[in-house]
Design a protein around this motif. Sequence first.
Motif, PDB file in Angstrom:
ATOM      1  N   SER A   1       0.915  -1.551  -0.397  1.00 23.06           N
ATOM      2  CA  SER A   1       0.089   0.301   0.818  1.00 23.06           C
ATOM      3  C   SER A   1       0.921   1.057  -0.080  1.00 23.06           C
ATOM      4  O   SER A   1       0.723   1.818  -0.697  1.00 23.06           O
ATOM      5  CB  SER A   1      -0.504   0.147   1.118  1.00 23.06           C
ATOM      6  OG  SER A   1      -1.629   1.771   1.631  1.00 23.06           O
ATOM      7  N   LEU A   2       1.839   1.526   0.899  1.00 25.90           N
ATOM      8  CA  LEU A   2       2.967   2.216   0.967  1.00 25.90           C
ATOM      9  C   LEU A   2       3.648   2.998   0.053  1.00 25.90           C
ATOM     10  O   LEU A   2       4.141   4.123  -1.153  1.00 25.90           O
ATOM     11  CB  LEU A   2       4.061   2.551   2.337  1.00 25.90           C
ATOM     12  CG  LEU A   2       4.563   2.981   2.154  1.00 25.90           C
ATOM     13  CD1 LEU A   2       3.985   3.962   2.859  1.00 25.90           C
ATOM     14  CD2 LEU A   2       5.542   2.566   3.215  1.00 25.90           C
ATOM     15  N   ALA A   3       3.815   2.052  -1.228  1.00 30.73           N
ATOM     16  CA  ALA A   3       4.376   2.001  -3.032  1.00 30.73           C
ATOM     17  C   ALA A   3       4.321   2.252  -3.619  1.00 30.73           C
ATOM     18  O   ALA A   3       3.948   3.441  -4.296  1.00 30.73           O
ATOM     19  CB  ALA A   3       4.592   0.778  -2.941  1.00 30.73           C
ATOM     20  N   GLY A   4       2.276   2.462  -2.762  1.00 25.09           N
ATOM     21  CA  GLY A   4       1.657   3.306  -4.365  1.00 25.09           C
ATOM     22  C   GLY A   4       1.274   2.447  -5.231  1.00 25.09           C
ATOM     23  O   GLY A   4       0.395   1.018  -5.161  1.00 25.09           O
ATOM     24  N   ASP A   5       1.073   2.291  -6.516  1.00 24.47           N
ATOM     25  CA  ASP A   5       0.724   2.043  -7.764  1.00 24.47           C
ATOM     26  C   ASP A   5       1.115   0.431  -7.678  1.00 24.47           C
ATOM     27  O   ASP A   5       1.940   0.398  -6.942  1.00 24.47           O
ATOM     28  CB  ASP A   5       0.931   2.295  -9.204  1.00 24.47           C
ATOM     29  CG  ASP A   5       0.747   4.060  -9.324  1.00 24.47           C
ATOM     30  OD1 ASP A   5      -0.956   4.523  -8.471  1.00 24.47           O
ATOM     31  OD2 ASP A   5       1.327   4.687  -9.862  1.00 24.47           O
ATOM     32  N   ILE A   6      -0.285  -0.219  -8.053  1.00 25.84           N
ATOM     33  CA  ILE A   6       0.424  -1.797  -8.331  1.00 25.84           C
ATOM     34  C   ILE A   6       1.316  -1.510  -9.115  1.00 25.84           C
ATOM     35  O   ILE A   6       3.015  -3.235  -8.881  1.00 25.84           O
ATOM     36  CB  ILE A   6      -0.787  -2.628  -8.986  1.00 25.84           C
ATOM     37  CG1 ILE A   6      -0.950  -4.022  -8.759  1.00 25.84           C
ATOM     38  CG2 ILE A   6      -0.717  -1.874 -10.826  1.00 25.84           C
ATOM     39  CD1 ILE A   6      -1.291  -4.309  -7.338  1.00 25.84           C
TER      40      ILE A   6
ATOM     41  N   LEU B   1       5.022  -2.051  -6.735  1.00 26.58           N
ATOM     42  CA  LEU B   1       5.555  -2.930  -5.771  1.00 26.58           C
ATOM     43  C   LEU B   1       6.050  -3.613  -6.316  1.00 26.58           C
ATOM     44  O   LEU B   1       6.817  -3.563  -6.831  1.00 26.58           O
ATOM     45  CB  LEU B   1       3.987  -4.117  -6.058  1.00 26.58           C
ATOM     46  CG  LEU B   1       2.360  -3.236  -5.434  1.00 26.58           C
ATOM     47  CD1 LEU B   1       1.349  -4.695  -6.047  1.00 26.58           C
ATOM     48  CD2 LEU B   1       1.930  -1.751  -4.566  1.00 26.58           C
ATOM     49  N   ASP B   2       7.936  -4.100  -4.736  1.00 28.81           N
ATOM     50  CA  ASP B   2       7.903  -4.943  -4.616  1.00 28.81           C
ATOM     51  C   ASP B   2       8.003  -6.501  -4.209  1.00 28.81           C
ATOM     52  O   ASP B   2       8.221  -5.832  -3.052  1.00 28.81           O
ATOM     53  CB  ASP B   2       9.174  -3.641  -4.459  1.00 28.81           C
ATOM     54  CG  ASP B   2      10.613  -4.411  -4.419  1.00 28.81           C
ATOM     55  OD1 ASP B   2      11.392  -6.085  -4.542  1.00 28.81           O
ATOM     56  OD2 ASP B   2      11.700  -4.091  -3.762  1.00 28.81           O
ATOM     57  N   ASN B   3       7.650  -7.139  -4.470  1.00 27.54           N
ATOM     58  CA  ASN B   3       7.738  -8.992  -3.620  1.00 27.54           C
ATOM     59  C   ASN B   3       8.180  -9.107  -3.923  1.00 27.54           C
ATOM     60  O   ASN B   3       8.294 -10.900  -4.173  1.00 27.54           O
ATOM     61  CB  ASN B   3       6.272  -8.928  -4.281  1.00 27.54           C
ATOM     62  CG  ASN B   3       5.258  -8.247  -3.315  1.00 27.54           C
ATOM     63  OD1 ASN B   3       5.007  -7.444  -2.638  1.00 27.54           O
ATOM     64  ND2 ASN B   3       4.243  -8.027  -4.257  1.00 27.54           N
ATOM     65  N   GLN B   4      10.096  -9.147  -4.283  1.00 27.94           N
ATOM     66  CA  GLN B   4      10.369  -9.589  -4.421  1.00 27.94           C
ATOM     67  C   GLN B   4      11.688 -10.639  -3.738  1.00 27.94           C
ATOM     68  O   GLN B   4      11.357 -10.624  -2.251  1.00 27.94           O
ATOM     69  CB  GLN B   4      11.907  -8.686  -5.229  1.00 27.94           C
ATOM     70  CG  GLN B   4      12.126  -8.862  -6.334  1.00 27.94           C
ATOM     71  CD  GLN B   4      13.339  -7.800  -7.476  1.00 27.94           C
ATOM     72  OE1 GLN B   4      14.329  -8.251  -6.443  1.00 27.94           O
ATOM     73  NE2 GLN B   4      13.325  -7.118  -8.304  1.00 27.94           N
ATOM     74  N   ILE B   5      11.393 -11.386  -3.565  1.00 30.29           N
ATOM     75  CA  ILE B   5      11.699 -13.059  -2.403  1.00 30.29           C
ATOM     76  C   ILE B   5      13.198 -13.491  -2.500  1.00 30.29           C
ATOM     77  O   ILE B   5      13.334 -14.107  -2.775  1.00 30.29           O
ATOM     78  CB  ILE B   5      10.746 -13.886  -2.310  1.00 30.29           C
ATOM     79  CG1 ILE B   5       8.931 -14.028  -1.567  1.00 30.29           C
ATOM     80  CG2 ILE B   5      11.553 -14.372  -0.735  1.00 30.29           C
ATOM     81  CD1 ILE B   5       8.920 -12.875  -1.021  1.00 30.29           C
TER      82      ILE B   5
END
Length: 768
Positions: free
Chosen positions: A756-761, A764-768
């Motif tokens: 949510s904090l990152a803003g637009d879809i 997003l940074d969801n790298q594991i």
Amino acid sequence: MEQARSTISKIFNGEPHTYTRFNLTQNMEGDTSQVEMKLSSDVDEEVGENGMGEHRHHNSNGKPYMAQKLQRTPKNMCFMASAILLIFIIGFLIGYATNGKKEVAPVCASSISLDEDSVPHETGAAPLMDWDDVKRLLAKKFSAAKLETVLSEFSQNSHRAGSPEDESLGNKVLQKFKVCDLKTWTDEHFIKVQDPPTAGYNKIVFKNVSEERPKGFLSYSYIGSATGAVLYAHYGEEDDFRTLQDKNINMNGRVMLIRAGKISFAEKVANAARMNASAVLIYPELSDRTEENTELYGHVHMGSGDPYTPGFPSFNHTQFPPLESSGLPRIPAQTITRGMAKKILGQLSGPVKPEQWDGYNKLGDEHDIITVEVNNVLTEKKIHNVFGVIKGFVDPDRYVIIGAKRDAWGPGYAASTVGTSVLVELARTISEMVKNDGFKPRRSIVFASWSAGEYGSVGATEWLEGYLPSLSMKAFSYINLDGIVTGLNGFKVAASPLMHTLIENTLKEVKNKDVILFDQFSKSNWESNILEPMQLDNAAYPFLAFSGIPSVSFRFSNDNSDYNYFGTLEDTRQKLNVATSNQVPQLAETAGRFAGHIALRLVHDHLLQMDVLKYYKFIRSYVAKINGKVRDVQRIQPKLLPDALTVQWLISATGSYSRAAQSLNTNIQNSDLEDIEMCRLINDRIMAVERNFLSHYVSPRESPFRHILVGSGPHTLKGLIKHLNILKINHPEADADQFRNQFALATWTIQGCANSLAGDIWSLDNQI
């Protein structure tokens, strides 16, 4: 070209449009805040509410005056064409001559630093008053002398929630708000509370000989009688019961004798109930200055609000199923006086108390039998919350709330009178700044006077429950004024980490007499000497942990001892004068300026002064502890937590939050203050942080304080650490599957907040 269009517009519309104004229309029937846009002029404007002008229309149908006069005859059409051509040429020349004189838009930041030769930038909607001028106005208009008058006016010997005296005080607050030209409204609730029995009494009987009938009571106690052997349990904290367990003391069915202080009454009773105690007796500190016959009053609901409408507002016109809060105790709880406690403690036998504990020498044994009988009566009361608002000029549907409880068990001078007086004086001061001195807050300020605060922030919580969908999107901060003056030599602040930087800056700008607060109280480390955790019984706690609204609570205190008259009938002006060396108005002035400074900064700056990176340090500290304890359990109890369980996802979610917070700071530096919509979008991202730390995976009825970082319950990071502690020793209550479930949900709550904090879809940074 733009100059030509402007000139034509002025001719056909009859007046220049100098700025756009937003007006907030409030309807209390749900999420009904509406934004109305009006255009005003410098020439034809009258001063309205909060010093804002209202546009005067020149005719009933709203059409431009000149447009009605012009008819489509050949002569008129020719004249109009010539006039337009002439105006176009004049406008073109003016535009050409002035081209190149435009100012460069400043960088969008939480506050603006100006060079000596620079000019403060103003948006078209709200002229930006220099912050030093705002501080000067607040210091000039908010004074101890004016507070002294209000303190006398609001001082009463009795104003318990729902009483005629409470309603009378509410009307006084309402009239004060109206005199200040605030938009006012009230909020009515019908709540259920426990009061002492009117026909009978509560009682204790020790060793079948001595019967005592205390007048104090604990609202929401279990009604009934319990008999068991007395066991002294110090402050009733979890560590205290763990110490008793380590001494192999049987706690099953015991009546716990516990000192007041350190944690709330509700937490003491809940901790005792988990040890399978049969009842709880709570008495004042033996070392404090209260008299031996001082009665204690309070509540034992492990939550806030009306426990008979958990998660729902107690409006009279709504029907809810017969529910009870899971935070209601299932054992009787009663307060006793110091004198009663001394008689019991002096006759106890059994094991010797731990060396680090204060009090008498013996803990009690199976022969020290006592009977506790609680006969409280459940009653319904009608209460009113009172509100006033100073509307913002740019984002009126975004607001900071300043609140204080109005009720008390007795005189409640420190508990409620000081806070209520500061509340109405702040309303008067800021209203005058807007009406008379040209201050134009960008956002709104809501002033709230709560009832039934002594029963567990009931009035405030019921309001939150009633309007939570709207408030969670629009209220960006809560400032609590309860108990702000309790001593002289210390200063304590409990707040959301988002507000820590703002608090530090405020401490460096507000003076107590002639000394900066930061210099006076921070010593070597302001965070360790001033900041403290927000407790369950703090009135700001439901705003933060239940509603996800960044909140702050603060107080002047004494270094060596707490103010011992909260929850008694002895909280008077005289007692507070003794605790403050007769400096109540002066300390209330400083406390009021501290609160006003925070509120004004939040409505003055283009961007909210909230530091989203502060939570990263908070999360990282918890993650490090969880990581270490998971490894310990995997090493000691490999069957409970297999090696396949990894903390990497939690670490990754923490990193995602850090990157999103840093990205937001970069966006702030590269944004334009002149772009009102851009600043609004950034502020909304900041506001969403606290709300997104509320776990979506637990029931508000079962776990009302859903915040995973500052809330309470097994879903929180603190709860995960406690669970790991009992897994390590393979305690019967340990449940590895439940831990893994809560661990996964907490991890994704943090990742969701980062998203949510990152803003637009696509950001997003969801790298594991």
